[in-house]
Design a protein around this motif. Structure first.
Motif, PDB file in Angstrom:
ATOM      1  N   ARG A   1      -5.393   5.559   2.130  1.00  0.00           N
ATOM      2  CA  ARG A   1      -4.471   4.526   1.658  1.00  0.00           C
ATOM      3  C   ARG A   1      -4.690   4.333   0.166  1.00  0.00           C
ATOM      4  O   ARG A   1      -5.789   4.531  -0.348  1.00  0.00           O
ATOM      5  CB  ARG A   1      -4.700   3.196   2.384  1.00  0.00           C
ATOM      6  CG  ARG A   1      -4.296   3.176   3.855  1.00  0.00           C
ATOM      7  CD  ARG A   1      -4.354   1.747   4.386  1.00  0.00           C
ATOM      8  NE  ARG A   1      -3.949   1.653   5.787  1.00  0.00           N
ATOM      9  CZ  ARG A   1      -4.802   1.538   6.799  1.00  0.00           C
ATOM     10  NH1 ARG A   1      -6.107   1.513   6.554  1.00  0.00           N
ATOM     11  NH2 ARG A   1      -4.368   1.434   8.037  1.00  0.00           N
TER      12      ARG A   1
ATOM     13  N   LEU B   1       0.823  -1.203   0.000  1.00  0.00           N
ATOM     14  CA  LEU B   1       0.000   0.000   0.000  1.00  0.00           C
ATOM     15  C   LEU B   1       0.859   1.255   0.000  1.00  0.00           C
ATOM     16  O   LEU B   1       2.030   1.221   0.383  1.00  0.00           O
ATOM     17  CB  LEU B   1      -0.902   0.039   1.242  1.00  0.00           C
ATOM     18  CG  LEU B   1      -1.881  -1.109   1.450  1.00  0.00           C
ATOM     19  CD1 LEU B   1      -2.510  -1.009   2.840  1.00  0.00           C
ATOM     20  CD2 LEU B   1      -2.955  -1.093   0.381  1.00  0.00           C
TER      21      LEU B   1
ATOM     22  N   THR C   1       0.433   4.862   1.962  1.00  0.00           N
ATOM     23  CA  THR C   1      -0.359   5.419   3.053  1.00  0.00           C
ATOM     24  C   THR C   1      -0.082   6.905   3.173  1.00  0.00           C
ATOM     25  O   THR C   1       1.077   7.320   3.230  1.00  0.00           O
ATOM     26  CB  THR C   1      -0.025   4.714   4.382  1.00  0.00           C
ATOM     27  OG1 THR C   1      -0.252   3.309   4.245  1.00  0.00           O
ATOM     28  CG2 THR C   1      -0.885   5.248   5.504  1.00  0.00           C
TER      29      THR C   1
END
Length: 648
Positions: free
Chosen positions: A299, A285, A287
């Motif tokens: 995110r 991911l 973030t």
């Protein structure tokens, strides 16, 4: 390296991509690599890194580039979009024995056409100060490895200083050096200066000035990367224990923290105005963390493997307060002068003043779009737009927000799909929320045995300051949530073509936290944690194939093993808190662009005024011209024999 043509195969290497600004094109003649252009066998080597500096050459060709490939370090004149690269004539080339370069950084304050100061960190822990123009080696720090024996992970000059620099190691320590001081002939002795939660700062006890000036011990496991804020006052650290820690640099005080969804954090960067920090790592991911609010605000899910680099594009941002949208561009020099959005001072100050009005209650909401990018071990480049509906979810918009991707905003549901939606206004905490079903019925467009089609339910409640039921989505691009061949620790598969529940449950020590959020084109994004056994197997598989985590010393491996165990234990404690919100508690971004651009894992992403630069582990440094910035390219270079280099 890149394939031409426009095939639709998933594994095809792309040579161009389109955004709202236009078409970005790969300039094959501006590719930098080893002089023989042979792909580098990257097994067991450290990541390829790239550094730039401008020497203010009056000829107008003042950009210089440095990159490391294996044991080799190259220094070239960077011609960018203007002319083809001439790999037969490096300004300097060095080959090291017994150690490998891991990172490097130029000092922009002291750079001239006759001299530059380049710091180089090594896998054995040393740091070298060299001048590749004069072909001189002025100093070697930590030569006897008395300060730290672990790999150097990141090295940076302290902003605004000609002599101070900061070095991070895989031991988890940071050291502040002064180029004027020696390192001494004995191991340094330290005295505690300041201590806080999971960090400590020590000064070096010595009768005479010596290095290091300070030692920071941050978190557990390796400190993978750090980044100074644009004004140089704050320091963001991304650690293998999964924590982002932001410090006031001069006061050595902790400003705020954030925890990854799972796994270590590998990279970090600041927005040009210092308001936001983006981090990426082993949870696949990106973030987004608010500096002022000290919380996760979004995110981004687009990568299929670990995220190696994140970077803001300071040349592409839009700010509007009722006026027509404006695009701002700036050079690297203006960026470092704390003027981040303009070609001129007045224009930049105007943009900065607009940004400062964002939270003002007596003015109309300001529309702001930040552009940032990420590259990963999945060989993909992702571009993201961070828009005002994500940044200011509680403020009414003065107009309908223009979708970043027009097709995503206007496209009807795909053929064979029907959508029935029941929407509520707010959600409360998972323990008190009531549920209103939002049913999505889809066919299986991707042909993956019916594993990609899931329906979702959303929660509602009456708690003040709660989140909208339909979380803000940005940059929605229709794509399968689990493409063929994309087996990652955070993929979600189902056994049937549809489902009607969102589950938060505990199985052993594993937490399953799935978010199913429908988009306007009846697609969805999912992210979950698998049971601990499968997660451990796949994470170990990726770790074994990650160039960024292959260490030359067994102590690094022990540190990583310890930090991995700690991170898994911490995940259960922090998930659902402000340190690490659940997936359905923050907006989920989708990439504006997500393209496979290399054969090997990507290790570099740098935004310049007229192009962006990427590099992969094979040792190829690629230039992508911005829309309208394609210069006159000369004919393809004839590779010359490798010149003789300096052997150290």
């Amino acid at each position: 390296m890149a394939a031409e043509g426009g095939g639709k195969e998933m594994n095809e290497i792309k040579t161009q991509f389109t955004t709202r600004e236009g078409v970005y094109k790969l300039l094959t003649h501006s590719e930098y690599s080893r002089p023989n252009r042979v792909p580098f066998n990257s097994q067991g080597s450290n990541p390829v890194k790239v550094s730039f500096v401008n020497v203010n050459d009056q000829s107008g060709n003042g950009d210089r580039i440095c990159f490391n490939v294996g044991r080799e370090l190259y220094f070239y004149i960077y011609k960018g979009v203007r002319k083809a690269a001439d790999l037969s004539k490096p300004i300097d080339k060095r080959i090291y024995k017994g150690t490998q370069p891991t990172c490097h950084d130029f000092n922009p304050l002291t750079a001239t056409a006759e001299s530059v100061s380049l710091l180089v960190g090594f896998s054995a822990g040393q740091v070298q100060l060299i001048d590749p123009i004069k072909k001189e080696t002025s100093k070697l720090f930590n030569e006897e490895r008395l300060i730290d024996k672990s790999r150097v992970t990141c090295v940076r000059w302290v902003p605004g200083s000609e002599s101070l620099f900061l070095v991070a190691h895989s031991s988890g320590s940071l050291y502040l050096y002064n180029v004027e001081n020696t390192c001494g002939t004995t191991a340094p002795h330290y005295q505690l200066l300041k201590q806080g939660e999971n960090y400590a700062v020590h000064t070096c006890k010595s009768k005479s000035a010596r290095n290091p000036l300070l030692r920071w011990t941050v978190g557990e496991g390796a400190l993978n990367e750090f980044a100074f804020s644009p004004d140089g006052k704050f320091l963001a650290c991304a650690s293998q224990d999964g924590f982002l820690r932001v410090f006031g640099f001069d006061a050595a005080e902790l400003h705020g923290t954030m925890k990854s969804y799972f796994g270590g954090l590998l990279c970090v960067c600041w927005s040009p105005d210092g308001q936001y920090i983006v981090a990426g790592g082993e949870d696949d991911l990106v973030t987004v963390w608010s500096f002022s609010d000290c919380r996760v605000i979004a995110r981004g899910h687009g990568h299929k493997s670990w995220v190696s680099v994140v970077a803001f594009d300071h040349c592409t941002t839009s700010v509007e307060d009722g006026d027509p949208p404006a695009e701002f561009s700036g050079s690297d020099e203006e960026f470092h002068e704390q003027i981040h959005f303009g070609a001129g001072r007045d224009r930049a100050n105007s943009a900065h003043s607009r940004l400062s009005k964002r939270n003002s209650t007596d003015s109309r909401p300001v529309s702001v779009t930040y552009r940032f990018g990420s590259v990963g071990q999945d060989t993909q480049l992702c571009l993201w737009d961070l828009t005002e509906d994500i940044l200011f979810p509680h403020l009414p918009l003065s107009r309908t927000r223009t979708h970043t991707n027009v097709m995503s905003a206007t496209s009807p549901p795909a053929t064979g799909q029907t959508t029935t939606t029941t929407t509520t206004t707010t959600v409360s905490t998972p323990t008190t929320a009531t549920t209103t079903a939002t049913t999505i019925t889809t066919t299986n467009p991707s042909g993956t045995n019916g594993k990609d089609n899931v329906s979702n339910s959303s929660s509602s409640g009456n708690t003040p300051n709660s989140l909208p039921s339909t979380l803000p989505r940005s940059n929605s691009l229709p794509h399968s949530s689990n493409p063929a061949g994309g087996s990652t620790p955070n993929s979600h598969t189902g056994s049937s073509n549809s489902s009607t529940t969102t589950t938060t449950s505990t199985k052993g020590n594993s937490i399953i936290d799935s978010a199913f959020i429908a988009t306007g084109v009846s697609k969805f994004a999912t992210l979950s944690l698998h049971d601990s056994r499968k997660e451990r197997h796949e994470k170990d598989h990726k770790r074994n194939h990650s160039m960024g985590h292959i260490s030359s010393k067994s102590s690094d491996k022990l540190n990583q093993l310890s930090s991995t165990r700690t991170a898994k234990a911490d995940a259960a404690k922090t998930l659902g808190t402000t340190l690490c919100p659940r997936m359905d508690e923050v907006p989920l971004l989708e990439p504006l662009v997500c393209k496979k651009i290399a054969h090997e894992r990507l290790t570099v992403l740098i935004f310049l005024e007229d192009c962006l630069v990427t590099a992969c582990q094979e040792g190829f440094v690629c230039t992508w011209a911005r829309p309208g910035k394609v210069g006159l390219q000369s004919s393809q270079n004839n590779p010359a024999n490798s010149p003789s280099g300096t052997v150290v």
